[in-house]
Design a protein around this motif. Structure first.
Motif, PDB file in Angstrom:
ATOM      1  N   THR A 129      34.024   6.628  13.671  1.00 28.32           N
ATOM      2  CA  THR A 129      33.199   7.611  12.972  1.00 28.32           C
ATOM      3  C   THR A 129      32.635   8.615  13.957  1.00 28.32           C
ATOM      4  O   THR A 129      32.464   8.303  15.157  1.00 28.32           O
ATOM      5  CB  THR A 129      32.045   6.941  12.213  1.00 28.32           C
ATOM      6  OG1 THR A 129      31.250   6.172  13.144  1.00 28.32           O
ATOM      7  CG2 THR A 129      32.544   6.026  11.110  1.00 28.32           C
ATOM      8  N   TYR A 130      32.370   9.811  13.454  1.00 28.60           N
ATOM      9  CA  TYR A 130      31.700  10.843  14.237  1.00 28.60           C
ATOM     10  C   TYR A 130      30.541  11.390  13.420  1.00 28.60           C
ATOM     11  O   TYR A 130      30.631  11.484  12.202  1.00 28.60           O
ATOM     12  CB  TYR A 130      32.658  11.993  14.550  1.00 28.60           C
ATOM     13  CG  TYR A 130      33.363  11.888  15.870  1.00 28.60           C
ATOM     14  CD1 TYR A 130      34.701  12.250  15.985  1.00 28.60           C
ATOM     15  CD2 TYR A 130      32.716  11.456  17.022  1.00 28.60           C
ATOM     16  CE1 TYR A 130      35.372  12.157  17.186  1.00 28.60           C
ATOM     17  CE2 TYR A 130      33.375  11.363  18.223  1.00 28.60           C
ATOM     18  CZ  TYR A 130      34.710  11.712  18.298  1.00 28.60           C
ATOM     19  OH  TYR A 130      35.361  11.615  19.487  1.00 28.60           O
ATOM     20  N   PRO A 157      40.762  10.985  16.969  1.00 25.28           N
ATOM     21  CA  PRO A 157      39.519  10.688  16.258  1.00 25.28           C
ATOM     22  C   PRO A 157      39.426  11.459  14.941  1.00 25.28           C
ATOM     23  O   PRO A 157      40.221  12.378  14.718  1.00 25.28           O
ATOM     24  CB  PRO A 157      38.455  11.157  17.251  1.00 25.28           C
ATOM     25  CG  PRO A 157      39.121  12.258  18.013  1.00 25.28           C
ATOM     26  CD  PRO A 157      40.544  11.811  18.169  1.00 25.28           C
ATOM     27  N   ARG A 195      36.349  17.096  12.939  1.00 17.72           N
ATOM     28  CA  ARG A 195      34.996  17.617  12.808  1.00 17.72           C
ATOM     29  C   ARG A 195      34.952  19.093  12.425  1.00 17.72           C
ATOM     30  O   ARG A 195      33.878  19.632  12.169  1.00 17.72           O
ATOM     31  CB  ARG A 195      34.238  17.434  14.138  1.00 17.72           C
ATOM     32  CG  ARG A 195      33.877  16.010  14.438  1.00 17.72           C
ATOM     33  CD  ARG A 195      33.275  15.887  15.807  1.00 17.72           C
ATOM     34  NE  ARG A 195      34.268  16.030  16.866  1.00 17.72           N
ATOM     35  CZ  ARG A 195      33.970  15.936  18.156  1.00 17.72           C
ATOM     36  NH1 ARG A 195      32.732  15.721  18.533  1.00 17.72           N
ATOM     37  NH2 ARG A 195      34.909  16.059  19.053  1.00 17.72           N
TER      38      ARG A 195
END
Length: 126
Positions: free
Chosen positions: A58-59, A105, A108
């Motif tokens: 998670t970010y 990842p 975003r």
């Protein structure tokens, strides 16, 4: 093709909590990275949180300071955003987004997402 429908928004007092849900249709949800964004009137769309297809990574936006938590349930084709200690400045339209690929990842940036929901309004009163 992925269709996204957010729910769970509403009016809450400062210091309160809400849990947003994003229900997805389509076969690719379980392989999709998911994200939450928000946009307040007169402001740009802001990244909040994202999660990989399996929830393994998670970010979060640094500005959230641990108040929000993203999670997902692939069996229910749903991603969640738990929001605690809400502030008036959290007032915005909240939208979920899907990146229909297995990526890590988790993305975003707005341009990294393929599909968007219509959004749910969150209003925090002081």
């Amino acid at each position: 093709q992925v269709q996204l429908v957010e729910s769970g928004g509403g009016l809450v007092q400062a210091g309160g909590s809400l849990r947003l849900s994003c229900a997805a249709s389509g076969r690719t949800f379980s392989r999709s990275a998911m994200g939450w964004f928000r946009q307040a009137p007169g402001k740009e769309r802001e990244f909040l949180a994202s999660i990989t297809w399996n929830g393994g990574m998670t970010y979060y936006a640094d500005s959230l300071k641990g108040r929000f938590t993203i999670s997902r349930d692939n069996a229910k084709n749903t991603v969640y955003l738990q929001m605690n200690s809400l502030k008036p400045e959290d007032t915005a339209v909240y939208r979920c987004a899907a990146r229909s690929q297995v990526v890590s990842p988790p993305p975003r940036e707005l341009y990294e997402y393929d599909y968007w929901g219509q959004g749910t309004q969150v209003t925090v009163s002081s």
